[in-house]
Design an enzyme around this catalytic site. Sequence first.
Site, PDB file in Angstrom:
ATOM      1  N   ASP A  49      11.260  50.629  37.517  1.00 23.90           N
ATOM      2  CA  ASP A  49       9.903  50.955  37.078  1.00 23.90           C
ATOM      3  C   ASP A  49       9.866  52.261  36.288  1.00 23.90           C
ATOM      4  O   ASP A  49       9.100  52.396  35.330  1.00 23.90           O
ATOM      5  CB  ASP A  49       8.972  51.066  38.285  1.00 23.90           C
ATOM      6  CG  ASP A  49       8.613  49.699  38.871  1.00 23.90           C
ATOM      7  OD1 ASP A  49       9.022  48.678  38.283  1.00 23.90           O
ATOM      8  OD2 ASP A  49       7.919  49.666  39.899  1.00 23.90           O
ATOM      9  N   GLY A  50      10.699  53.233  36.685  1.00 20.93           N
ATOM     10  CA  GLY A  50      10.704  54.523  36.007  1.00 20.93           C
ATOM     11  C   GLY A  50      11.062  54.418  34.537  1.00 20.93           C
ATOM     12  O   GLY A  50      10.543  55.160  33.698  1.00 20.93           O
TER      13      GLY A  50
ATOM     14  N   TYR B  40       2.511  56.209  44.539  1.00 21.35           N
ATOM     15  CA  TYR B  40       2.209  57.317  45.453  1.00 21.35           C
ATOM     16  C   TYR B  40       0.842  57.126  46.107  1.00 21.35           C
ATOM     17  O   TYR B  40       0.638  57.412  47.286  1.00 21.35           O
ATOM     18  CB  TYR B  40       2.268  58.627  44.666  1.00 21.35           C
ATOM     19  CG  TYR B  40       2.275  59.899  45.490  1.00 21.35           C
ATOM     20  CD1 TYR B  40       2.380  59.882  46.874  1.00 21.35           C
ATOM     21  CD2 TYR B  40       2.190  61.129  44.849  1.00 21.35           C
ATOM     22  CE1 TYR B  40       2.397  61.066  47.611  1.00 21.35           C
ATOM     23  CE2 TYR B  40       2.213  62.321  45.566  1.00 21.35           C
ATOM     24  CZ  TYR B  40       2.313  62.273  46.949  1.00 21.35           C
ATOM     25  OH  TYR B  40       2.330  63.443  47.672  1.00 21.35           O
TER      26      TYR B  40
ATOM     27  N   MET C   5      -0.659  54.459  47.094  1.00 21.84           N
ATOM     28  CA  MET C   5      -0.602  53.570  48.252  1.00 21.84           C
ATOM     29  C   MET C   5       0.020  54.284  49.448  1.00 21.84           C
ATOM     30  O   MET C   5      -0.410  54.095  50.590  1.00 21.84           O
ATOM     31  CB  MET C   5       0.199  52.310  47.907  1.00 21.84           C
ATOM     32  CG  MET C   5       0.236  51.280  49.030  1.00 21.84           C
ATOM     33  SD  MET C   5       0.992  49.720  48.525  1.00 21.84           S
ATOM     34  CE  MET C   5       2.699  50.245  48.266  1.00 21.84           C
TER      35      MET C   5
END
Length: 285
Positions: A72-73, A189, A191
Amino acid sequence: MSLDYKSVKFVGLIAKKTPDLNRNFKILTEILKSYGVEILLELGCAKALNLSGFELKNLAQRSDFLICLGGDGTIISTCRKLAKISPFVLGIHAGRLGFLTDITMSQANDFFRQFFAGNFIIEEPFMLDVILNKKDGTNGEKLAFNDAVIMRSKPASIASVDAFVNGKIFNSYFGDGLIAATPVGSTAYNMSASGAIIYPLSDVFTLTPICSHSLTQRPVILPSDFCVELRAYKDEVLVIDGQDTFSMRDYDSVGIRLSKKRARLIRHVGRDYFQILKEKLRWGH
């Protein structure tokens, strides 16, 4: 603007350096070559493969779409850096399955067979404008794909953040900090801090306190036409997508609003967001 899959000739590849990079590159090269498509490499990726490549912006301009091979990053960084161009981006994960990467390498052959038959969709998640209001009266602007977080800079300190909506103060937060998150970033973050999970294409954003010192503090979801101004008074830092950090001492305030710039992610037609949530979060187990 739609993606004309019939005229695709060049695809840009951005990839993390991993032990499988060379093998994955060869697989993708063979698959795309069968459709008459050539892969162009981003400089860092090219260096890892001992080949020639292009600077990121140049790569995006030369390519019909981009492949982010990693996690994802990699997608977040690419979409942020290229927001003015807003290229089409396909995420292929090389490691643990994320919320953003859409397919695995083992699924690549079937995906491109479907893609070049026109069976795909484009999702355009919202990003956040982060306006840095400097003490000298000037300002700078950054983009957040997932979130912008004001947090304490030292373990023993307390973050103090005042939030203003449309010019009026509505809350003061004391604790570890405050998260401003996009819908697509709501499963990051946000969540972890017990914030709401928001459907990724919703035109809202959320403010979520981190370990608040008040039990009455709760996440707030705001509509797209709201602008939030955040002020901090101690040694807090602003962190954007876990990638850029700024000292709040250098700024009078930080403005947060839903951006008009949006990412453009290529998805397979069978993608089911709620099934992904179920699998990732082990709902029903």
